[in-house]
Motif scaffolding. Structure first.
Motif, mmCIF file in Angstrom:
data_model
loop_
_atom_site.group_PDB
_atom_site.id
_atom_site.type_symbol
_atom_site.label_atom_id
_atom_site.label_comp_id
_atom_site.label_asym_id
_atom_site.label_seq_id
_atom_site.Cartn_x
_atom_site.Cartn_y
_atom_site.Cartn_z
ATOM 1 N N GLY A 1 -3.021 6.582 -6.838
ATOM 2 C CA GLY A 1 -3.394 5.261 -6.615
ATOM 3 C C GLY A 1 -3.263 4.632 -5.217
ATOM 4 O O GLY A 1 -2.705 5.246 -4.325
ATOM 5 N N THR A 2 -3.498 3.359 -5.215
ATOM 6 C CA THR A 2 -3.617 2.709 -3.582
ATOM 7 C C THR A 2 -2.228 1.939 -3.323
ATOM 8 O O THR A 2 -1.807 1.744 -2.256
ATOM 9 C CB THR A 2 -4.768 1.909 -3.864
ATOM 10 N N HIS A 3 -1.885 1.290 -4.527
ATOM 11 C CA HIS A 3 -0.616 0.277 -4.384
ATOM 12 C C HIS A 3 0.452 0.580 -5.288
ATOM 13 O O HIS A 3 0.388 1.098 -6.208
ATOM 14 C CB HIS A 3 -1.334 -1.057 -4.742
ATOM 15 N N GLY B 1 -1.673 5.803 6.620
ATOM 16 C CA GLY B 1 -0.704 7.261 6.720
ATOM 17 C C GLY B 1 -1.452 8.080 6.043
ATOM 18 O O GLY B 1 -2.275 8.833 6.674
ATOM 19 N N GLU B 2 -0.863 8.775 5.057
ATOM 20 C CA GLU B 2 -1.349 10.112 4.502
ATOM 21 C C GLU B 2 -2.230 9.650 3.243
ATOM 22 O O GLU B 2 -2.525 10.825 2.826
ATOM 23 C CB GLU B 2 -0.204 10.857 4.357
ATOM 24 N N ALA C 1 -8.027 2.934 -0.723
ATOM 25 C CA ALA C 1 -8.767 1.494 -1.230
ATOM 26 C C ALA C 1 -10.199 1.564 -1.104
ATOM 27 O O ALA C 1 -10.943 2.387 -0.298
ATOM 28 C CB ALA C 1 -8.070 0.575 -0.545
ATOM 29 N N TRP C 2 -10.764 0.512 -1.645
ATOM 30 C CA TRP C 2 -12.405 0.418 -1.639
ATOM 31 C C TRP C 2 -12.862 0.277 -0.343
ATOM 32 O O TRP C 2 -13.849 1.088 -0.247
ATOM 33 C CB TRP C 2 -12.515 -0.818 -2.377
ATOM 34 N N ARG D 1 0.744 -1.080 0.163
ATOM 35 C CA ARG D 1 0.032 -0.037 -0.037
ATOM 36 C C ARG D 1 0.950 1.132 0.165
ATOM 37 O O ARG D 1 1.733 1.412 0.752
ATOM 38 C CB ARG D 1 -0.709 0.184 1.311
ATOM 39 N N LEU D 2 0.453 2.283 -0.757
ATOM 40 C CA LEU D 2 1.029 3.546 -0.916
ATOM 41 C C LEU D 2 0.447 4.273 0.525
ATOM 42 O O LEU D 2 -0.584 4.471 0.499
ATOM 43 C CB LEU D 2 0.741 4.075 -2.035
#
Ligand code: SF4
Ligand code: SF4
Ligand code: SF4
Ligand code: SF4
Ligand code: FES
Lengths: 517, 167
Positions: free
Chosen positions: A410-412, A454-455, A428-429, A275-276
């Motif tokens: 994006g999420t990842h 996180g952020e 994320a969803w 995950r970002l």
């Protein structure tokens, strides 16, 4: 219509109604039961639902009886109570009662019904119990403990009549009878985890959920599965910002009481390592974490006519905002080959994205990989990718964006985020609210279940902030306002009020266009 | 509270004598002196214990620091059912369950931590346990350590500890 009396109450039902359902309505709660299930054929094997019918010498099981005119039924008298109590005691004769190590504890049909119909002074000696195999792995997702099984045959009927795969059966007789897997088979159909849901006891349990959490500690949030274009209605069970499992939620118009295993395990992506969780800026050939101020100044400096690419994993509102943000740029989606997989006739769609329908509604073209790459090559300086992984999936696209400013929301972490000059972590969803439109054009609400890591930003707010910096117009203050705007802009919605969508979604807004599922 | 038909305590009206203070000070001292004299002459009746040289005797039912019971092979009897941590009003038992290599045991606590600083020694954990795996019968009431994190005791400690309180 037939008229009958249940516990002194005179009621009318349509012909053919099962007495079990009639009693449920009359009593306000179901009769005690294990084997009855509204979506499976009647088995009548657990004998818990016995009721007294006037004129019949013996008690009769309600689940296998249909209502008749003039029936007089008793469900609460002493004789019926005693029958349920004795039957339950029979079920417990060889039951191991491993509640402390049983994942079903807390939502177990045996435990719950024992509260009301228990004998409490058990007449069975512990040492006399028949022992059977415990904790057998019978498939990629399911674990079987035959000792705990009450032989209700729900799981067997599910595999015979819902999936038609017939992996399970009851073997042997008498107190040696046990549920088991057919020789040479494995419980590996796309819907195997539904057997865990319908098993009234802890005989079938999920391997994924095994020992992770006691069920009474979980909280549930109703939302929609992001796994495919069917949009199964689900309940996400979570505790302290961690998702532990997903269960289907009844919606007769979409998924009934089932969901597929693929969708059920999708939650794992939410907590993935990749995950970002912080904004990144390219620095030489590396990326480093940056402050939001630095990100904004970078984004503000973008110029030229670029290409905006949105993925079908975003919500209707987000796509609409992104399209607005694209403004004079080319806004497309792609590659259209991504998010495809094998489907089946039951629920799982070949389109493994939750919201492709919205792209069509918003007039965003879906391009195949090579066409997308051609557009990227033609783009002037900037390519903004929102969700998905086009760089990883289309080599030509990767070449086309090299040397251009690539912005990734994006999420990842993936090939696209690695190639990007600016990376904005989004939700994320399970971390945001929004609307998914399933293949049949049904609008359904996804809900924020857990906190963002996180952020990471809430997508629509980030997009609205960005939009606000480019055109100085006031942005919607909240989702309701944003949805009013979307309803005005999307013709297919026929002016439907997006703020009144309930927990089971809103019926097809446009004429059913079939979709591609 | 003794009332004498008079209001005492905060906000009560004081009469003239009380407002002079001196008399009241000596009335207070008189109570102290009374006890002093009595203790000098009847020292045996004094409730004071010469702690820590002399330790007070508590009832066998006293709830002291927890211990985890062992199976014959020394592994914890606990099956990680979370009954104790669910019952705990202080939310201070933290268990991580895992699959036991022995299939006849199935579930065991990979981690079992108790935050002794949060514990209120209510005994509900002991009461809730279906396996008699956690007990508070050690009689240990002196629980001392020189840093906060040492009060966070783990499974190994609870199973084997014989430090008698010093963490
Ligand atoms: S199936 Fe129910 S009664 Fe049986 S061990 Fe599991 S929780 Fe206990
Ligand atoms: S495994 Fe569960 S669902 Fe299947 S027969 Fe046994 S109790 Fe019923
Ligand atoms: S004694 Fe009470 S507060 Fe302490 S761990 Fe047990 S249940 Fe929790
Ligand atoms: S109640 Fe007993 S068996 Fe259950 S987790 Fe606590 S100590 Fe272990
Ligand atoms: S529910 Fe009627 S016999 Fe099982």
């Amino acid at each position: 219509m037939v008229k009958l009396t249940i516990d002194g109450q005179e009621l009318e039902f349509t012909e053919g109604t099962s007495l079990f359902d009639a009693c449920r309505e009359a009593r306000g709660e179901a009769l005690p039961h294990f084997c009855y299930h509204p979506d499976l054929p009647i088995a009548g094997v657990c004998r818990l639902c016995q009721v007294e019918i006037e004129g019949m010498p013996k008690l009769t099981i309600a689940c296998n009886t249909t209502v008749r005119d003039g029936m007089v039924v008793f469900t609460r008298n002493e004789r019926v109570r005693k029958a349920a109590q004795q039957t339950l005691e029979m079920h417990l004769i060889n039951h191991p009662v491993d509640c402390p190590i049983c994942d079903q504890a807390g939502e177990c049909g045996l435990q719950n019904q024992y509260m009301e119909y228990g004998l409490y002074e058990s007449e069975v000696e512990k040492g006399d119990k028949v022992t059977k195999a415990k904790a057998q792995v019978i498939g990629p997702h399911v674990i079987l403990d035959t000792e705990r099984c009450v032989l209700c045959t729900r799981c067997v009927r599910f595999c015979d009549h819902v999936t038609g795969t017939g992996e399970l059966g009851i073997f042997n007789r008498g107190d040696r009878a046990e549920v088991g897997i057919a020789p040479g088979k494995e419980l590996n159909n796309n819907y195997s985890l539904n057997t865990v849901d319908i098993c009234p006891v802890g005989a079938l349990t999920s391997r994924d959920f095994r020992f992770k959490k006691r069920v009474w500690l979980l909280k549930s949030t109703q939302t929609i599965c992001p796994g495919c274009a069917t949009g199964c209605n689900i309940r996400v069970d979570h505790e302290a910002d961690r998702i532990f499992r997903i269960k289907p939620r009844l919606n007769a118009d979409v998924n009934g009481r089932w969901m597929c295993d693929f969708g059920r395990l999708e939650y794992r992506r939410v907590h993935a390592e990749s995950r970002l969780d912080a904004p990144l800026l390219a620095d030489g050939d590396r990326q480093r974490e940056a402050s939001w101020d630095q990100v904004w100044s970078r984004l503000d400096a973008l110029g030229g006519k670029g290409l905006f690419v949105v993925s079908p994993w975003q919500t209707l509102e987000e796509m609409d905002l992104f399209k607005g943000l694209g403004g004079g740029n080319t806004v497309v989606s792609g590659p259209s080959e991504s998010g495809r997989g094998d489907g089946d006739e039951i629920l799982l769609s070949t389109d493994r994205t939750p919201n492709r329908k919205s792209l069509a509604w918003l007039g965003i073209d879906e391009l195949a990989g090579d066409e997308l790459a051609a557009r990227a090559r033609a783009a002037d300086g900037v390519v903004v990718v929102y969700g998905g992984d086009p760089v990883g999936e289309v080599p030509a696209f990767a070449e086309a964006v090299a040397g251009k400013t690539l912005v990734y929301l994006g999420t990842h972490r993936n090939a696209t985020s690695d190639a990007a000059q600016v990376v904005v972590p989004t939700s994320a969803w399970a971390e945001r609210d929004g609307i998914f439109v399933n293949a049949k054009g049904r609008l359904q609400l996804i809900r924020r279940v857990v906190a963002r890591p996180g952020e990471a930003r809430e997508d629509w707010r980030f997009l609205a902030d960005w939009q606000g910096r480019t055109d100085d117009q006031t942005q919607p203050a909240g989702l309701p306002e944003l949805r009013r705007g979307v309803a005005e802009r999307v013709a297919a919605l026929n002016g439907q009020d997006l703020n009144t969508i309930g927990a089971s979604g809103s019926a097809v807004a446009e004429a059913d266009t079939g979709g591609d599922a | 509270m003794r009332t004498n038909g008079k209001q005492h305590g905060y906000g009560a009206e004081m009469n003239f004598r009380e407002r002079l203070y001196v008399g009241e000070v000596f009335r207070g001292l008189w109570i102290t002196i009374k006890h002093l004299v009595r203790n000098i002459f009847y020292m045996k009746d004094m409730p004071t214990v010469q702690y820590p040289e002399v330790k007070p005797q508590y009832s066998d039912r006293f709830r002291g620091r927890h211990r985890l019971m062992q199976r014959d092979d020394g592994s914890p009897r606990c099956v990680a059912c979370m009954m104790c941590s669910t019952a705990c009003p202080a939310d201070c038992i933290h268990i991580t369950a895992a699959e036991h290599p022995d299939p006849t045991i199935e579930k065991f606590p990979e981690k079992f931590d108790i935050d002794l600083l949060r514990c209120v020694y209510c005994g509900l954990c002991e009461e809730a346990c279906p396996c008699d795996a956690i007990r508070m019968d050690t009689g240990i009431y002196e629980i001392v350590a020189d840093s906060r994190d040492k009060f966070f005791v783990n499974k190994e400690f609870l199973l084997n500890d014989e430090t008698n309180g010093t963490l």
